[in-house]
Design a protein around this motif. Structure first.
Motif, PDB file in Angstrom:
ATOM      1  N   SER A  51       0.839  -0.971  -0.114  1.00  0.00           N
ATOM      2  CA  SER A  51      -0.204  -0.013   0.064  1.00  0.00           C
ATOM      3  C   SER A  51       0.671   1.295   0.171  1.00  0.00           C
ATOM      4  CB  SER A  51      -0.792   0.000   1.272  1.00  0.00           C
ATOM      5  OG  SER A  51      -1.737   1.094   1.182  1.00  0.00           O
ATOM      6  N   ALA A  52       0.483   2.345  -0.818  1.00  0.00           N
ATOM      7  CA  ALA A  52       1.271   3.427  -0.858  1.00  0.00           C
ATOM      8  C   ALA A  52       0.256   4.487  -0.930  1.00  0.00           C
ATOM      9  CB  ALA A  52       2.241   3.551  -1.866  1.00  0.00           C
ATOM     10  N   ARG A  53       0.471   5.818  -0.529  1.00  0.00           N
ATOM     11  CA  ARG A  53      -0.352   7.048  -0.849  1.00  0.00           C
ATOM     12  C   ARG A  53       0.616   8.181  -1.006  1.00  0.00           C
ATOM     13  NH1 ARG A  53      -5.360   8.122  -1.244  1.00  0.00           N
ATOM     14  NH2 ARG A  53      -6.103   6.372  -0.241  1.00  0.00           N
ATOM     15  N   GLY A  54       0.661   8.739  -2.181  1.00  0.00           N
ATOM     16  CA  GLY A  54       1.584   9.821  -2.584  1.00  0.00           C
ATOM     17  C   GLY A  54       1.251  11.174  -2.120  1.00  0.00           C
ATOM     18  N   ALA A  55       2.157  12.120  -1.895  1.00  0.00           N
ATOM     19  CA  ALA A  55       1.826  13.460  -1.503  1.00  0.00           C
ATOM     20  C   ALA A  55       0.839  14.093  -1.973  1.00  0.00           C
ATOM     21  CB  ALA A  55       3.195  14.171  -1.582  1.00  0.00           C
ATOM     22  N   ASP A  56       0.489  13.485  -3.409  1.00  0.00           N
ATOM     23  CA  ASP A  56      -0.561  14.026  -4.259  1.00  0.00           C
ATOM     24  C   ASP A  56      -2.139  13.815  -3.843  1.00  0.00           C
ATOM     25  OD1 ASP A  56      -0.566  11.743  -5.459  1.00  0.00           O
ATOM     26  OD2 ASP A  56      -0.334  12.322  -7.475  1.00  0.00           O
ATOM     27  N   GLY A  57      -2.134  12.689  -2.898  1.00  0.00           N
ATOM     28  CA  GLY A  57      -3.466  12.084  -2.478  1.00  0.00           C
ATOM     29  C   GLY A  57      -3.856  10.920  -3.137  1.00  0.00           C
ATOM     30  N   LEU A  58      -2.906  10.545  -4.311  1.00  0.00           N
ATOM     31  CA  LEU A  58      -3.480   9.370  -4.965  1.00  0.00           C
ATOM     32  C   LEU A  58      -2.905   8.079  -4.333  1.00  0.00           C
ATOM     33  CD1 LEU A  58      -3.731   8.522  -8.672  1.00  0.00           C
ATOM     34  CD2 LEU A  58      -2.979   6.741  -7.334  1.00  0.00           C
ATOM     35  N   GLY A  59      -3.652   7.183  -3.651  1.00  0.00           N
ATOM     36  CA  GLY A  59      -3.510   5.889  -2.984  1.00  0.00           C
ATOM     37  C   GLY A  59      -3.749   4.596  -3.808  1.00  0.00           C
ATOM     38  N   ILE A  60      -2.733   3.633  -3.686  1.00  0.00           N
ATOM     39  CA  ILE A  60      -3.272   2.463  -4.380  1.00  0.00           C
ATOM     40  C   ILE A  60      -2.647   1.293  -2.983  1.00  0.00           C
ATOM     41  CG2 ILE A  60      -2.004   0.982  -6.036  1.00  0.00           C
ATOM     42  CD1 ILE A  60      -0.924   3.232  -7.608  1.00  0.00           C
ATOM     43  N   THR A  61      -3.507   0.375  -2.933  1.00  0.00           N
ATOM     44  CA  THR A  61      -3.322  -0.861  -2.316  1.00  0.00           C
ATOM     45  C   THR A  61      -3.488  -2.143  -3.149  1.00  0.00           C
ATOM     46  OG1 THR A  61      -4.332   0.112  -0.080  1.00  0.00           O
ATOM     47  CG2 THR A  61      -4.347  -2.127  -0.336  1.00  0.00           C
TER      48      THR A  61
END
Lengths: 109, 109
Positions: A51-61
């Motif tokens: 899981s990761a969420r970038g500083a731009d607010g897009l998250g991927i799990t």
């Protein structure tokens, strides 16, 4: 230091969940997200999660599962259903969920 | 505001690339990562891409493709091969690459 999921030889299944958060309720969201990861790990057929969420607010799990049946059971887990409902009504501005069959995999250890 | 990929009805294919960076060469890495996204968008059969790297250093890039053949061609693109080589030798402490067939998808718009 984060770690990547360790998965068996394909084939297995994956759920790719990509999302954009609303500004609402960051602490409530974080607590629920952690609880859902903890709960997912306890489900039959669970193989791993990243899981990761970038500083731009897009998250991927991305979660990995032995079978489509294991994915179905997790989707219908009572506590998970409550989280899904709150996600739709409050936490997510948008999301996409894709179920896929992993055909091959390789990596750099 | 970030955006999610807009993909057609399944089936289609996906490459799930999860990675942990070394501390090396952040600006060179960022420039190459941007260039590879730009180049991927120009490839035949490209459908979309989503990418996130969390504060803990775990990164996930999910790209979507019309066919396994499109994925194979992108993997062997000359400029991409150079980036892959530098990734293995310098930028990545670890990575996993999984190729999967998307069977179904739904979302919240």
């Amino acid at each position: 230091m984060p770690d990547l999921a360790t998965t068996p030889e394909p084939p297995y299944y994956t759920v790719i969940f990509t999302s954009i958060r609303t500004p609402a309720d960051p602490s409530g969201y974080e607590a629920m997200a952690e609880r859902m990861l903890e709960l997912a790990r306890q489900q039959p057929g669970f193989l791993g999660v990243e899981s990761a969420r970038g500083a731009d607010g897009l998250g991927i799990t991305v979660s990995y599962w032995e079978s489509e049946e294991a994915i179905r059971q997790w989707r219908e887990h009572t506590e998970h259903l409550v989280a899904q409902s709150q996600g739709r009504s409050e936490w997510y501005a948008r999301y996409e969920l894709r179920v896929a069959r992993v055909e091959r995999a390789y990596g750099l250890k």
